[in-house]
Design a protein around this motif. Sequence first.
Motif, PDB file in Angstrom:
ATOM      1  N   GLN A   1       0.832  -1.195   0.000  1.00 35.68           N
ATOM      2  CA  GLN A   1       0.000   0.000   0.000  1.00 35.68           C
ATOM      3  C   GLN A   1       0.871   1.252   0.000  1.00 35.68           C
ATOM      4  N   TYR A   2       0.445   2.254  -0.773  1.00 36.75           N
ATOM      5  CA  TYR A   2       1.120   3.550  -0.826  1.00 36.75           C
ATOM      6  C   TYR A   2       0.124   4.644  -0.491  1.00 36.75           C
ATOM      7  N   THR A   3       0.602   5.708   0.121  1.00 35.55           N
ATOM      8  CA  THR A   3      -0.252   6.864   0.355  1.00 35.55           C
ATOM      9  C   THR A   3      -0.341   7.672  -0.929  1.00 35.55           C
ATOM     10  N   ASN A   4      -1.344   8.533  -1.003  1.00 33.28           N
ATOM     11  CA  ASN A   4      -1.452   9.427  -2.162  1.00 33.28           C
ATOM     12  C   ASN A   4      -0.213  10.302  -2.281  1.00 33.28           C
TER      13      ASN A   4
ATOM     14  N   ILE B   1       6.464  10.016  -6.259  1.00 31.39           N
ATOM     15  CA  ILE B   1       7.099   9.150  -7.265  1.00 31.39           C
ATOM     16  C   ILE B   1       6.903   9.741  -8.652  1.00 31.39           C
TER      17      ILE B   1
ATOM     18  N   GLU C   1       2.842   9.545  -1.381  1.00 28.30           N
ATOM     19  CA  GLU C   1       3.946   8.731  -1.908  1.00 28.30           C
ATOM     20  C   GLU C   1       3.828   8.559  -3.418  1.00 28.30           C
ATOM     21  N   VAL C   2       2.618   8.290  -3.898  1.00 22.18           N
ATOM     22  CA  VAL C   2       2.400   8.144  -5.343  1.00 22.18           C
ATOM     23  C   VAL C   2       2.704   9.461  -6.043  1.00 22.18           C
TER      24      VAL C   2
ATOM     25  N   ASN D   1       7.575  -3.153  -8.587  1.00 20.23           N
ATOM     26  CA  ASN D   1       6.919  -2.420  -7.518  1.00 20.23           C
ATOM     27  C   ASN D   1       6.339  -1.161  -8.164  1.00 20.23           C
ATOM     28  N   LEU D   2       5.634  -0.358  -7.409  1.00 21.40           N
ATOM     29  CA  LEU D   2       4.982   0.811  -7.990  1.00 21.40           C
ATOM     30  C   LEU D   2       5.981   1.728  -8.680  1.00 21.40           C
ATOM     31  N   GLU D   3       7.071   2.038  -8.004  1.00 23.52           N
ATOM     32  CA  GLU D   3       8.037   2.980  -8.571  1.00 23.52           C
ATOM     33  C   GLU D   3       8.691   2.463  -9.848  1.00 23.52           C
TER      34      GLU D   3
END
Length: 85
Positions: A18-21, A27, A23-24, A71-73
């Motif tokens: 899970q990522y916070t807004n 990135i 953090e997104v 991963n997301l990044e």
Amino acid sequence: FPVTIRKGDVVHFGSGVQYTNAEVFNIIKNLFDSDLDFQKISNIFNKYDTESWVADITYAKSKYKFNPKYNLESGLKQLYEEHYK
């Protein structure tokens, strides 16, 4: 590998993290080398909102041998490099 998915099978795919807004946002901001700023707005939640927005990929891993490749990044970085550079 060929995989057969049952009709109506509900499968969650994602990184399982899970990522916070914020953090997104950071990135994406870093990928685009942007100087935009993030301002958090408080108290805009609805009674049906939840604090957990992470995909539970346990079933996808066990049933379909799913293992996140990115991963997301790193996934966003690849998309950025393929479409915006």
